[in-house]
Design a protein around this motif. Structure first.
Motif, short mmCIF file in Angstrom:
data_model
loop_
_atom_site.label_atom_id
_atom_site.label_comp_id
_atom_site.label_asym_id
_atom_site.label_seq_id
_atom_site.Cartn_x
_atom_site.Cartn_y
_atom_site.Cartn_z
N PHE A 167 -12.75 -9.30 56.01
CA PHE A 167 -12.90 -7.88 56.36
C PHE A 167 -12.77 -6.91 55.19
O PHE A 167 -12.84 -5.71 55.38
CB PHE A 167 -11.91 -7.51 57.46
N MET A 168 -12.55 -7.40 54.00
CA MET A 168 -12.45 -6.50 52.86
C MET A 168 -13.33 -7.09 51.76
O MET A 168 -13.49 -8.30 51.67
CB MET A 168 -11.01 -6.46 52.33
N LEU A 197 -20.24 -7.33 55.46
CA LEU A 197 -21.19 -6.68 56.36
C LEU A 197 -21.97 -7.67 57.19
O LEU A 197 -22.34 -7.38 58.32
CB LEU A 197 -22.13 -5.80 55.54
N ASP A 198 -22.22 -8.82 56.63
CA ASP A 198 -22.97 -9.82 57.40
C ASP A 198 -21.99 -10.89 57.88
O ASP A 198 -21.71 -11.86 57.20
CB ASP A 198 -24.05 -10.44 56.49
N SER A 230 -23.08 0.03 55.42
CA SER A 230 -22.94 -0.48 56.78
C SER A 230 -23.75 0.36 57.75
O SER A 230 -24.00 1.55 57.52
CB SER A 230 -21.47 -0.51 57.18
N GLN A 231 -24.17 -0.25 58.84
CA GLN A 231 -25.06 0.40 59.78
C GLN A 231 -24.33 1.11 60.94
O GLN A 231 -24.55 2.31 61.12
CB GLN A 231 -26.05 -0.63 60.36
N PRO A 232 -23.52 0.43 61.72
CA PRO A 232 -22.97 1.11 62.90
C PRO A 232 -22.12 2.31 62.50
O PRO A 232 -21.44 2.28 61.47
CB PRO A 232 -22.11 0.03 63.57
N MET A 233 -22.17 3.31 63.34
CA MET A 233 -21.50 4.55 63.00
C MET A 233 -19.99 4.36 62.91
O MET A 233 -19.36 4.87 61.99
CB MET A 233 -21.84 5.60 64.07
N LYS A 279 -17.66 5.16 59.77
CA LYS A 279 -16.55 6.10 59.80
C LYS A 279 -15.26 5.44 59.30
O LYS A 279 -14.47 6.05 58.59
CB LYS A 279 -16.34 6.62 61.22
N THR A 280 -15.09 4.17 59.70
CA THR A 280 -13.89 3.45 59.26
C THR A 280 -13.89 3.32 57.74
O THR A 280 -12.91 3.65 57.07
CB THR A 280 -13.85 2.06 59.89
N TRP A 281 -14.99 2.85 57.22
CA TRP A 281 -15.06 2.72 55.76
C TRP A 281 -14.92 4.09 55.11
O TRP A 281 -14.28 4.22 54.07
CB TRP A 281 -16.38 2.07 55.34
#
Lengths: 1050, 471
Positions: B433-434, B30-31, B193-196, B200-202
């Motif tokens: 990314f994972m 995330l960061d 996570s913050q962004p929408m 949605k992806t997660w």
């Protein structure tokens, strides 16, 4: 909708419109300027002029649709089934021609002073395979690799095409008129300025035409030059008989043969016939080996004849002379001078002479073409003393032009010194390359005003000639040829000339202002012999391949009472000898990929020549295989890679001519080293030399890099005495293998089959490793050439290979005490030049070396290890026991090859079939890189040669010997048509057919009466690696040697 | 509180709570500012080398496998060496995830996720070889049993077909196992996570995970079933790969000890590769609290154990050659020890026989630098083992006239290094990314530690067995 043309144009409106415009304005049509709405619609419409579907009535619609579909269908047919070019069917079928059925025509393959009768297989007008002609005495159905590979020369994309004048394209018409101009000029002085340069002329028609020419131009001269030709032979017979005769050896029934540097089994004229007859005396049936003949070979460089010898002595050329004199002396022949040579043990001389004497008329001495004239004379004398029935003399086959004959030296002298030569006409050959370089032939060519070369390939000689005319290949023209024993054959064409070429006969005939074709010229020669029934006789001769009644009768010349041999040569511990290369000969086959890639019998070298040296000399010089050595002969030197050859005399270095041609096609480019620079016209075939190590090395493309059997019982060989003691030649462990213990049910239990079971036997006693089978297999099975780099990588594609191993015999007690080598121990001689960890430990005595050959192709194992491991079932077993490859199914995992204990499978690592060098035009634009582009017509031309019954394999596919399944099936079809079983001996594999000694037998092993089944019951029969229990269908018969017990101890 | 830390406490240090674990592990994804130059460097190298792979494969497809060094008699060279090597490397992942799960080994929790990812990527690298090493890769699908109008099946007796099944099963199960294990963590990522779009992806990947008891129940059952399926695969895949050789009659291949010896070798190589990646990642993302020295200690011990099995295999091969009395086998051993490739044989004994013996010393197991270096030796050694088995057996088999040498070409090396680049490239993407460490299982570990503490405080005299058992 109506198109504007159908509209009435309002002309008034047009006028009005035009009158209202100012300045120049262009318009395309009245309609445009009228600007009618119809015109606008017409412009807007994307597809004007079409008819609306609505306008078409039902019947027309159906008509159009029907026609469209028909046309669409035909279009599909064209791309799929029809050739894109216009094809015309046979309106009248040519007689006896069925599409897809091969036809055979008898013709003759002329080579190096003799000719071999051949039958050429032709499919739909394309010659594709050469077989021996059983009714020709020089072939008797077998061939050598030159005959097999000669077909590749026909289709060689690098062949000379048309006519060239100073490198520019020209035409035959211009060349002929220029030739006639030159001849017209020469008429004044009787043609004193005309010189012909040819090979040895053996064609009766050519001789007839040349003689006609000399009648017209009495001052013209002809020089016949053949590299490696028989100067010594002629000189020897001159000494012995006072005249040149040609000598033929009929070895049937020969009991004892002494070869004096004569490779009569392999590389001499008429070798195929001699090998057949000699080997017939080596055949052993059952346990009775007493009938075996005996062969002594005294030779300067190892040869197949030496490998087959019961006793072999490696000598220098001087030693050879000394040996011949020694033996002759025993026979009571006056020899003037018997020198001592350290390489000639006196026991040898005595024992060999005694053995010859004991055999009497059944013994024969054969001297090789490179042996000194004195040796030839002595051989004739000894044969006369023996009253040998194995020797036949004929009037010399080489044309004698009497006063018109000259030599190359004289041609050069005439041209350069007196300047009398203004026209040189070269018929074939390449003397500029393969004549000794001190002749400086190019000077003669440069001085002459008119030089022409009639040749099939552009070579160094054509480079010197102002005019080059392409000659037809022997499969394209009418000619005739006399072979060594006087047998004459008509050469008939199999195909119309592929290029704009003329035969030498046609050219000569045109020179004589006799504008008739080759066919009529040749017929004219033979009309007198045919007499009234000429036409019948002619077709009979063509059919048989032999001109009946033209054969010369043997003559019986008497040997002179005293021979003027001259003093024996002595001195020099290093002699270089020059020999024609085993595969490319004098260079004529340098652009023949099959012969370039054919492993040379004794060395397994391909694509290169090397200085062949003994192991001792290599140790002295400190060189390994491929290291460069510098060879110097009277100031001139050549640097080339060395190759250690087991059995080579320490005193001799063998150099093969024929390599290093400058003007050659893409196949022979950069192959090997030219050694002709070291030759002088005085000593063209041997010279005293110094050899030293040079820097640099060349990676040699050897197909076999390991020559020791590592103590394994892979190949069985024995002496007659050993064979008598232990006829099965069993070794420890064989019994176990013979029990055939297996977890698996036998094939008979699993798949009961009462049809044919194909099998093969190879008699190693008869195999001299001549490689005719390899070339035949390549031709029959469309096997590609892979090139030097790929051979170095170990990717040669030959389906059959000739394994060669060395054994030691006849060692001295002293050696045994020293422990240098033990009885029949194998030599640890690694040819693995890339493998320094193995060193040669034995100092080898070349005379104790026994070379053994073993042809290996797919064994067609009944329990084939390759089959179960294929993931896609691409290699499967047939009912008849063939191990089959399904090329279309092969994915190319190579697991089958890994699992094959005999390593007989071959893989198309690259797209070899289309990447053959012959297809490619190489241009060097960037240093160290070769850019290859496809040659115009390259692939197309070579494709004509493919056997249509054998799939051409592409990249990534495994392949291997099929037992010539296409031949089996052809025979099967014929047998089925006649409703009978296949007869024994009816199926002949390509290797078997080519084999000069009939070492290979093929047939149905289920039939107990078949030849192959009988051979498999012979006591000498054995399987390769029987302990693996793969149950091979190919078995071997052990190699037997028949040594002289008295000489054994020496 | 007891004076000595319990075993579980050694596996999670730093006094974390649930939230800090989420942050420590989740923030790697995330960061994105956590990814520093070291990541970029390794990723960049991997990315570049992937292009070398593409070039090597492109040229291979254009020219044919003649660009490699394979020949007669050595039909298999780098292609199969590298196939077996990569397959072997994948094994640690499966072993860690499946076998250690069934054995309830808590220490697997912090390394299983990326070991599984390694398995996937290693099998991808491995899978390239059998496909591309065929002469006609465009028809390599014929190795699959698919319905076709010729009614042609593959030849089921061939070990290469067994390979096809083994490897495809392996990659399928591994991928499923990996993905299912990720679902709860995907949900964590979704929640954090913050962004929408990211949520949605997660969310898509989390497949509607809400963490209900029912979900957990099903998750546990499913995961266990897959673990049960994977466990035999640990043994079967490499056993079957070894049968490619053992089934043949090539001296040096036809060896019955191959299956267990290959499996041990695979685990050996796999752990070496886990250590190779764990050491730098631990340091880059400050994961010292979750990948502790205890983890490395155990991995080193497993390496030592499997290494000993492999070495035992080597010794047995030599012994049996002489014991068999079979000339081909005897020559094989002689050729290995003194032939032209003897250097490979002796290097193998050094890398896989001698050097792993240092792992007996506890200090070595605690020294990450030395451990990392030993892992590299093991990786090289395991590669050499396949070199010794494959080309060295083939280059001199039964008939001496056909003996030859094998030299890899530049394209062999390019493709081999290319697959390493591909592996690195994929690993780096995965790390970024994972969630590379199993968040919820580390939390589960924390729960257990807390539980143990609780027991220790209040039920000191309780049954001994209760200490390890959690309810």
């Amino acid at each position: 909708m109506k198109t504007p043309t159908q509209t009435e144009i309002n002309l008034d409106a047009v006028r009005a419109k035009l009158s209202s415009t100012n300045g120049p304005e262009y318009w395309r049509s009245l309609e445009e300027v009228a600007d009618t709405p119809e015109f606008k619609a017409w412009v807007d419409d994307e597809f004007p002029n079409r008819r609306s579907i609505a306008d078409i009535d039902r019947r027309n619609f159906l008509k159009l649709m029907g026609a469209s579909m028909l046309l669409a269908g035909i279009g599909g047919c064209r791309s799929m089934y029809l050739p894109s070019e216009k094809a015309v069917p046979y309106v009248k079928m040519p007689e006896n021609m069925l599409p897809g059925k091969p036809q055979y025509y008898a013709t003759a393959f002329p080579l190096m002073g003799t000719a071999m009768g051949v039958l050429v297989q032709s499919y739909d007008g394309r010659p594709i395979k050469i077989e021996g002609n059983p009714s020709h005495p020089a072939s008797r159905g077998a061939t050598d690799y030159f005959a097999q590979a000669s077909i590749l020369d026909l289709y060689d994309p690098d062949r000379m095409k048309g006519v060239q004048n100073m490198g520019d394209e020209s035409t035959w018409d211009i060349l002929i008129s220029k030739t006639r101009e030159a001849l017209e000029l020469a008429k004044k002085d009787g043609g004193a300025g005309i010189r012909f340069v040819t090979g040895e002329v053996h064609s009766p028609t050519e001789i007839r035409l040349l003689k006609q020419f000399f009648a017209k131009y009495p001052q013209a001269k002809i020089a016949q030059y053949q590299c490696g030709g028989g100067d010594n032979v002629r000189e020897g017979s001159q000494i012995a008989f006072g005249k040149a005769v040609s000598t033929v050896y009929d070895l049937s029934g020969a009991k004892v043969v002494l070869s004096l540097d004569a490779d009569f089994l392999h590389s001499m004229p008429n070798s195929v016939a001699m090998a057949r007859d000699f080997m017939a005396g080596r055949k052993v049936s059952g346990v009775n080996a007493d009938t075996m003949s005996r062969l002594y070979t005294v030779e300067c460089t190892p040869s197949p004849t030496g490998a087959m010898a019961d006793h072999r002595l490696a000598v220098s050329p001087n030693g050879l002379d000394a040996f011949a004199r020694g033996v002759a002396q025993v026979f009571g022949i006056e020899v003037m001078d018997v020198p001592q040579s350290k390489s000639v043990p006196s026991a040898w001389v005595q024992e060999v002479a005694a053995d010859l004497q004991a055999a009497g008329a059944d013994a024969v001495v054969i001297a090789g073409p490179y042996a000194p004239a004195s040796v030839h004379a002595l051989a004739h004398a000894i044969n006369a003393k023996l009253a040998s029935t194995k020797v036949k003399h004929f009037e010399s086959g080489v044309a004698d032009f009497g006063p018109n004959a000259t030599t190359l030296q004289a041609v050069v002298a005439d041209a350069t010194k007196s300047g009398t030569v203004n026209s040189i006409i070269v018929l074939g050959g390449d003397p500029a390359f393969n004549a000794p370089s001190d002749l400086e032939l190019e000077k003669a060519f440069n001085r002459a005003t008119f030089t022409v070369h009639i040749t099939t390939q552009s070579n160094d000689t054509s480079a010197f000639c102002k005019w080059v005319g392409s000659s037809t290949h022997y499969l394209e023209h009418w000619a005739d040829v006399t072979s060594l024993d006087g047998t004459t054959s008509i050469i008939q064409p199999l195909i119309a000339p592929l290029h704009d070429s003329k035969s030498p006969i046609e050219f000569l005939s045109l020179m004589l202002n006799n504008p008739i074709g080759g066919y009529d010229v040749v017929r004219e020669t033979w009309k007198p012999l045919g007499g009234a029934g000429f036409d019948d006789a002619w077709s009979n001769w063509l059919n048989e391949g032999v001109v009946k009644g033209a054969s010369a009768a043997p003559i019986a010349p008497t040997v002179n009472a005293s021979l003027t041999l001259g003093p024996a040569q002595t001195g020099g511990d290093c002699t270089v000898i020059f020999r024609n290369d085993p595969t490319v000969l004098d260079g004529r086959f340098a652009n023949n990929g099959w012969l370039q890639e054919l492993p040379k019998v004794m060395t397994t070298l391909t694509w290169d020549n090397a200085a062949l040296i003994s192991a001792n000399r290599a140790t002295e010089l400190g060189v390994k295989d491929g290291d460069h050595v510098k060879i110097t002969v009277s100031g001139k030197s050549v640097t080339m890679p060395a190759l250690i050859l087991v059995g080579q005399s320490d005193e001799v270095v063998t150099l093969h001519m024929g390599y290093g041609r400058k003007a050659v096609g893409s196949v022979g480019k950069d192959a090997g080293t030219n050694v002709n620079a070291l030759r002088t016209s005085e000593h063209p075939y041997s010279a005293k030399a110094t050899v030293e190590k040079d820097s640099g090395r060349t990676q040699l493309a050897l197909t076999q890099t390991h020559h020791s059997m590592e103590g394994r019982d892979i190949l069985k060989a024995a002496t007659v005495a050993e064979f008598k003691k232990n006829p099965g030649l069993k070794v420890e462990g064989d019994e176990l293998a013979e029990k055939g213990l297996s977890m698996w049910p036998s094939n008979d239990q699993e798949f009961p089959w009462d049809g044919a079971k194909w099998g093969m036997t190879i008699d190693l006693s008869l195999c001299m490793g001549c490689h005719a089978c390899v070339a035949a297999c390549q031709s029959e099975n469309n096997i590609p050439v892979v090139g030097k780099e790929q051979v170095i990588k170990g990717r040669e594609m030959h389906w059959i290979r000739i394994d060669r191993y060395y054994r030691v015999h006849g060692h001295t007690e002293e050696e045994e005490k020293k422990g240098v080598m033990s009885k029949n121990s194998e030599i640890t001689n690694s040819r693995d030049i890339t493998d320094p960890s193995e060193s040669r430990t034995d100092i080898l005595n070349p005379n104790t070396i026994e070379t053994v050959f073993s042809p290996v192709a797919c064994m067609h194992c009944e329990k084939a290890p390759c089959e179960p491991v294929c993931p896609v079932a691409a290699t499967v077993h047939s009912h008849e026991g063939l191990n089959q490859m399904v090329y279309n199914r092969c994915v190319g995992t190579r697991y089958c090859s890994n699992n094959c204990p005999y390593k007989v499978r071959r893989f198309n690592f690259l797209n070899y079939t289309d990447n053959e060098l012959q297809f490619m035009e190489q241009t060097r634009s960037i240093p160290h890189s070769v850019i290859s582009t496809e040659k115009p017509g390259g692939i197309g031309l070579l494709k004509l040669m493919n056997n249509p019954n054998v799939t051409v394999r592409g990249r990534g596919v495994m392949e291997k010997c099929t037992y010539c399944v296409q031949r089996i099936n052809q025979v099967r079809i014929e047998a089925k048509k006649e409703n009978r079983p296949i007869r024994d001996g009816e199926v002949v594999t390509a290797c078997q057919q080519a084999c000069p000694t009939q070492a290979i037998t093929f047939g149905n092993i289920a039939d107990a009466n078949s030849a192959v089944a009988k051979l498999k019951k012979e006591p000498r029969s054995y399987l390769m690696l029987p302990e693996l229990n793969t149950q091979n269908r190919t078995s071997y018969l052990a190699r037997l040697r028949n040594p002289n017990t008295k000489l054994e101890a020496v | 509180m007891s004076a000595l830390p319990t075993e579980n406490e050694l596996l999670l240090t730093g006094g974390h709570d649930y939230k800090s674990i989420d942050e420590l592990l989740g923030n790697i994804v995330l960061d994105q500012s956590q990814h520093k130059k070291s990541w970029l460097t390794v990723f960049g190298i991997g990315f570049l080398v992937v292009h070398a792979l593409l070039l090597a494969v492109g040229w291979l497809l254009y020219q044919g496998i003649g660009i490699w060094g394979n020949n007669q008699p050595v039909g298999w060279g780098f292609d199969i060496i590298n196939f077996v090597w990569w397959i072997g490397i994948g094994h640690a992942g499966t072993l860690i995830s499946a076998v250690l799960l069934l054995l309830r080994q808590q220490w697997r929790n912090s390394i299983n996720r990326f070991a599984e990812a390694m398995t996937l990527f290693a099998v991808m690298c491995a899978g390239m070889y059998p496909l591309l090493h065929t002469g006609r890769p465009w028809v390599a699908y014929w190795l699959f049993p698919y319905p076709n109008y010729l009614a042609m099946w593959p030849q089921f007796r061939s070990p290469l077909i067994w390979d096809v099944f083994a490897v495809t099963t392996y990659i399928t199960i591994s991928a499923l196992f990996w993905f299912i294990g990720l679902i709860p963590d995907f949900a964590t990522m979704r929640d954090r996570s913050q962004p929408m779009w990211l949520k949605k992806t997660w969310g898509l990947l989390a497949m509607g995970w809400r963490g209900s008891v029912k979900h957990w129940h099903r998750y546990e059952a499913g995961y266990l079933i897959l673990a049960g399926l994977s466990t035999p695969l640990v043994l079967s895949v490499h056993s079957i790969v070894s049968l490619d050789f053992a089934v043949s009659i090539v001296p040096g291949w036809n060896v019955t000890i191959f299956p267990p010896y290959f499996v041990a070798g695979a685990v050996f190589a796999g752990f070496a590769m886990v250590i190779t990646f764990a050491v730098p990642i631990r340091s880059w993302y400050k994961l010292h609290d979750v990948i502790t020295m205890k983890h490395f200690d155990w991995m080193a011990k497993i390496m030592l154990a499997t290494g000993l099995i492999v070495f035992y295999g080597y010794i047995l091969e030599v012994f049996y050659a002489y014991y068999s009395g079979n000339w081909a086998e005897i020559y094989l051993v002689k050729n290995r020890m003194t032939g032209p490739y003897a250097w490979a044989f002796w290097s193998l004994w050094l890398c896989n026989g001698a050097i792993p013996q240092f792992l007996w010393i506890p200090k070595v197991r605690q020294n990450l630098t030395v451990l990392w270096i030993i892992s590299q030796f093991v990786s090289v050694g395991m590669w050499l083992e396949r070199f010794v088995i494959i080309p060295m057996s083939l280059h001199r088999d039964y008939v001496p006239s056909s003996w030859g040498m094998y030299y890899p070409t530049m394209w062999d090396w390019m493709m081999f290094i290319g697959t390493m680049g591909f592996f690195t490239f994929m690993m780096m993407l995965f790390v970024r990314f994972m969630p590379l460490i199993n968040i919820f299982e580390v939390k589960d570990l924390l729960l257990r530690i807390n539980h143990e503490k609780h027991h220790a405080e209040h039920h000191e005299p309780a049954l001994v067995g209760a200490k390890k058992e959690s309810h």
